[in-house]
Design a protein around this motif. Structure first.
Motif, PDB file in Angstrom:
ATOM      1  N   ASP A 164     -62.525 -30.172-101.130  1.00  8.71           N
ATOM      2  CA  ASP A 164     -62.205 -28.757-101.308  1.00  8.71           C
ATOM      3  C   ASP A 164     -62.794 -27.961-100.149  1.00  8.71           C
ATOM      4  OD1 ASP A 164     -61.123 -26.553-102.495  1.00  8.71           O
ATOM      5  OD2 ASP A 164     -62.671 -26.331-104.017  1.00  8.71           O
ATOM      6  N   ILE A 165     -62.221 -28.114 -98.963  1.00  9.70           N
ATOM      7  CA  ILE A 165     -62.701 -27.422 -97.769  1.00  9.70           C
ATOM      8  C   ILE A 165     -62.434 -25.919 -97.925  1.00  9.70           C
ATOM      9  CG2 ILE A 165     -62.405 -27.212 -95.265  1.00  9.70           C
ATOM     10  CD1 ILE A 165     -61.484 -30.159 -95.280  1.00  9.70           C
ATOM     11  N   PRO A 166     -63.391 -25.061 -97.573  1.00 16.03           N
ATOM     12  CA  PRO A 166     -63.184 -23.614 -97.749  1.00 16.03           C
ATOM     13  C   PRO A 166     -62.016 -23.090 -96.924  1.00 16.03           C
ATOM     14  CG  PRO A 166     -65.506 -24.097 -97.351  1.00 16.03           C
ATOM     15  CD  PRO A 166     -64.753 -25.371 -97.090  1.00 16.03           C
ATOM     16  N   VAL A 167     -61.206 -22.256 -97.558  1.00 20.85           N
ATOM     17  CA  VAL A 167     -60.061 -21.619 -96.902  1.00 20.85           C
ATOM     18  C   VAL A 167     -60.276 -20.108 -96.937  1.00 20.85           C
ATOM     19  CG1 VAL A 167     -57.583 -21.195 -96.987  1.00 20.85           C
ATOM     20  CG2 VAL A 167     -58.473 -23.462 -97.556  1.00 20.85           C
ATOM     21  N   TYR A 168     -60.243 -19.481 -95.763  1.00 20.95           N
ATOM     22  CA  TYR A 168     -60.313 -18.027 -95.656  1.00 20.95           C
ATOM     23  C   TYR A 168     -58.957 -17.521 -95.165  1.00 20.95           C
ATOM     24  CZ  TYR A 168     -65.493 -18.358 -95.617  1.00 20.95           C
ATOM     25  OH  TYR A 168     -66.820 -18.606 -95.907  1.00 20.95           O
ATOM     26  N   LEU A 169     -58.526 -16.390 -95.699  1.00 19.39           N
ATOM     27  CA  LEU A 169     -57.271 -15.793 -95.258  1.00 19.39           C
ATOM     28  C   LEU A 169     -57.543 -14.621 -94.325  1.00 19.39           C
ATOM     29  CD1 LEU A 169     -54.898 -15.607 -98.365  1.00 19.39           C
ATOM     30  CD2 LEU A 169     -55.266 -17.478 -96.757  1.00 19.39           C
ATOM     31  N   GLY A 170     -56.858 -14.607 -93.198  1.00 20.00           N
ATOM     32  CA  GLY A 170     -56.848 -13.434 -92.339  1.00 20.00           C
ATOM     33  C   GLY A 170     -55.847 -12.435 -92.905  1.00 20.00           C
ATOM     34  N   GLU A 182     -57.398 -13.565-104.578  1.00 16.08           N
ATOM     35  CA  GLU A 182     -56.849 -14.375-105.669  1.00 16.08           C
ATOM     36  C   GLU A 182     -56.903 -15.872-105.385  1.00 16.08           C
ATOM     37  OE1 GLU A 182     -52.582 -15.339-107.870  1.00 16.08           O
ATOM     38  OE2 GLU A 182     -52.683 -13.752-106.361  1.00 16.08           O
ATOM     39  N   ILE A 183     -56.508 -16.303-104.172  1.00 12.12           N
ATOM     40  CA  ILE A 183     -56.285 -17.733-103.951  1.00 12.12           C
ATOM     41  C   ILE A 183     -57.243 -18.384-102.963  1.00 12.12           C
ATOM     42  CG2 ILE A 183     -53.825 -17.385-104.417  1.00 12.12           C
ATOM     43  CD1 ILE A 183     -53.314 -17.973-101.416  1.00 12.12           C
ATOM     44  N   ALA A 184     -58.024 -17.598-102.242  1.00  8.35           N
ATOM     45  CA  ALA A 184     -58.830 -18.167-101.158  1.00  8.35           C
ATOM     46  C   ALA A 184     -60.317 -18.183-101.519  1.00  8.35           C
ATOM     47  CB  ALA A 184     -58.602 -17.392 -99.866  1.00  8.35           C
ATOM     48  N   ASP A 185     -61.094 -18.747-100.599  1.00  6.84           N
ATOM     49  CA  ASP A 185     -62.549 -18.772-100.734  1.00  6.84           C
ATOM     50  C   ASP A 185     -63.195 -17.648 -99.944  1.00  6.84           C
ATOM     51  OD1 ASP A 185     -62.774 -21.464-102.168  1.00  6.84           O
ATOM     52  OD2 ASP A 185     -61.655 -22.017-100.370  1.00  6.84           O
ATOM     53  N   GLY A 186     -62.414 -17.019 -99.073  1.00  2.01           N
ATOM     54  CA  GLY A 186     -62.948 -15.938 -98.270  1.00  2.01           C
ATOM     55  C   GLY A 186     -61.835 -15.173 -97.588  1.00  2.01           C
ATOM     56  N   TRP A 187     -62.228 -14.083 -96.954  1.00  2.33           N
ATOM     57  CA  TRP A 187     -61.302 -13.193 -96.252  1.00  2.33           C
ATOM     58  C   TRP A 187     -61.868 -12.893 -94.873  1.00  2.33           C
ATOM     59  CZ3 TRP A 187     -61.980  -7.330 -96.825  1.00  2.33           C
ATOM     60  CH2 TRP A 187     -61.056  -6.633 -96.014  1.00  2.33           C
ATOM     61  N   THR A 188     -61.022 -12.978 -93.842  1.00  2.00           N
ATOM     62  CA  THR A 188     -61.417 -12.590 -92.492  1.00  2.00           C
ATOM     63  C   THR A 188     -60.610 -11.353 -92.099  1.00  2.00           C
ATOM     64  OG1 THR A 188     -59.823 -14.186 -91.567  1.00  2.00           O
ATOM     65  CG2 THR A 188     -62.096 -14.903 -91.767  1.00  2.00           C
ATOM     66  N   PRO A 189     -61.220 -10.169 -92.196  1.00  2.00           N
ATOM     67  CA  PRO A 189     -60.514  -8.955 -91.779  1.00  2.00           C
ATOM     68  C   PRO A 189     -60.330  -8.931 -90.269  1.00  2.00           C
ATOM     69  CG  PRO A 189     -62.513  -8.457 -93.060  1.00  2.00           C
ATOM     70  CD  PRO A 189     -62.574  -9.895 -92.678  1.00  2.00           C
ATOM     71  N   LEU A 190     -59.522  -8.015 -89.809  1.00  2.00           N
ATOM     72  CA  LEU A 190     -59.413  -7.700 -88.390  1.00  2.00           C
ATOM     73  C   LEU A 190     -59.404  -6.193 -88.257  1.00  2.00           C
ATOM     74  CD1 LEU A 190     -59.154  -8.793 -85.526  1.00  2.00           C
ATOM     75  CD2 LEU A 190     -56.674  -8.743 -85.778  1.00  2.00           C
ATOM     76  N   ALA A 257     -43.555  -2.082 -87.012  1.00  4.05           N
ATOM     77  CA  ALA A 257     -43.879  -3.441 -87.463  1.00  4.05           C
ATOM     78  C   ALA A 257     -45.127  -3.933 -86.728  1.00  4.05           C
ATOM     79  CB  ALA A 257     -42.715  -4.391 -87.213  1.00  4.05           C
ATOM     80  N   ASN A 258     -46.168  -3.102 -86.741  1.00  6.87           N
ATOM     81  CA  ASN A 258     -47.440  -3.442 -86.133  1.00  6.87           C
ATOM     82  C   ASN A 258     -48.528  -3.218 -87.178  1.00  6.87           C
ATOM     83  OD1 ASN A 258     -49.939  -3.382 -84.800  1.00  6.87           O
ATOM     84  ND2 ASN A 258     -49.034  -2.693 -82.886  1.00  6.87           N
ATOM     85  N   PHE A 259     -49.020  -4.335 -87.765  1.00 10.23           N
ATOM     86  CA  PHE A 259     -49.983  -4.230 -88.856  1.00 10.23           C
ATOM     87  C   PHE A 259     -51.328  -3.703 -88.379  1.00 10.23           C
ATOM     88  CE2 PHE A 259     -47.264  -8.061 -89.816  1.00 10.23           C
ATOM     89  CZ  PHE A 259     -46.376  -7.358 -90.619  1.00 10.23           C
ATOM     90  N   HIS A 260     -51.685  -3.967 -87.127  1.00 10.28           N
ATOM     91  CA  HIS A 260     -52.943  -3.455 -86.580  1.00 10.28           C
ATOM     92  C   HIS A 260     -52.875  -1.934 -86.435  1.00 10.28           C
ATOM     93  CE1 HIS A 260     -53.271  -7.683 -85.720  1.00 10.28           C
ATOM     94  NE2 HIS A 260     -52.320  -7.624 -84.814  1.00 10.28           N
TER      95      HIS A 260
END
Length: 345
Positions: A164-170, A182-190, A257-260
């Protein structure tokens, strides 16, 4: 709060002095080391190359772009690095944007949240190694639904060191941030800003409250890359980051269409972002950089003298939802321990 250090992705050539930075970071107790990718250098090769000289620091990608690899390919790479590093891999993934996904990888971009959910489910099935992996989703099918018809479900030959390797979502938008919770182990903001902390806490809370949420606020990691530039003159320090801010706020993606751009607009920089984008997309990146206010840089980065940087870490950044502050810049030797202690103490 834990502290990380980022090598990021490359410009025209490999960054200098990363080896020394990694050695010094591990010796000083830095928790994690991170690489990234856009459409030049990849994230995994540098992570393995530089990570090979370490023994304890965690190794993370912030982020691997999902369209660059099938879910099983990234699962293979992650379990390989995890084995070689003795269980230190963090798999940060992200959907990227349509400009890169369709223009560089030649893959379809629509429905990125749904695609992310399928991607993570397949990776976890590979690592669990409970049975041959079979999956029939909208975006990914194992075996492939077509072709020769000879494909069959397979199980990884390698026994993962960790199942169960940790998964972070950007993630940047509220729906994607909620999905991370909901589904990840962490979050990487930008481009996280302390002034947006309440907005992101609400998005995270929505994800934690969903049925079947994997984590709760108490055991969920949030690792944000915060650019750091030391200089006695704040304006000169900020000027070094203005071209980067202009690139993301103005040049990444198309108009609308620029999320940043959306992230900075939520901070209150909507009119400025429109000007930056107009200049950048009309082929005037230098003027776009000049249009970035120093205060806009200060919202998302640590710039200026060491004492100012330390005050902002303690007074603003440590009060946010972040659990790890990844420094996108290695502090000067004379200030290094003070800055790191400000984060970790």
């Amino acid at each position: 709060m834990k502290v990380g250090i980022a090598a990021g992705y490359w410009g025209s050539s490999p960054p200098r002095h990363v080896e020394r930075m990694v050695d010094e970071a591990e010796a000083l107790g830095v928790d994690s080391f991170w690489t990234a990718e856009t459409y030049g250098s990849d994230a995994l090769t540098p992570l393995a190359w530089w990570g090979a000289r370490t023994t304890s620091i965690k190794l993370g990608t912030a982020v691997c772009q999902m369209s660059a690899r099938t879910p099983t390919a990234l699962a293979m790479a992650a379990q390989t690095v995890d084995h070689l590093s003795g269980g230190r891999m963090i798999v940060g993934i992200g959907a990227s944007g349509p400009q890169v996904v369709e223009g560089w990888y030649g893959q379809p971009y629509p429905r990125p949240l749904e695609r992310t959910r399928e991607y993570v489910e397949i990776m976890r099935a590979v690592w669990a190694r409970e049975k041959p992996v079979a999956y029939q989703g909208r975006h990914y099918q194992l075996p492939f639904a077509g072709g020769t018809g000879l494909g069959k479900p397979l199980k990884s030959i390698v026994h993962p060191l960790r199942s169960d390797i940790p998964v972070y979502l950007g993630a940047e938008g509220p729906k994607n941030v909620a999905l991370a919770a909901e589904i990840a182990d962490g979050w990487t903001p930008l481009w996280f800003s302390p002034k947006s902390d309440e907005f992101y806490r609400a998005a995270l809370a929505e994800g934690f409250a969903r049925d079947g949420a994997r984590r709760s606020e108490s055991d969920f990691e949030i690792a944000n890359t915060c650019w750091l530039v030391e200089h006695d003159d704040v304006e000169k320090a900020a000027a070094r980051l203005k071209p980067t801010v202009a690139l993301y706020a103005g040049g990444m993606g198309a108009k609308g269409a620029n999320f940043h751009n959306d992230v900075f607009a939520r901070m209150g920089w909507g009119e400025v972002c429109s000007e930056i984008q107009e200049l950048y997309l009309s082929g005037r990146p230098e003027l776009a950089a000049q249009a970035v206010p120093t205060e806009m840089v200060e919202d998302v980065a640590l710039v200026g003298p060491a004492d100012k940087i330390i005050d902002e870490i303690v007074g603003k950044w440590k009060k946010t939802c972040l659990t790890t502050l990844i420094l996108g810049g290695w502090p000067k030797p004379e200030n290094r321990e003070r800055i790191l202690d400000a984060v970790m103490s």
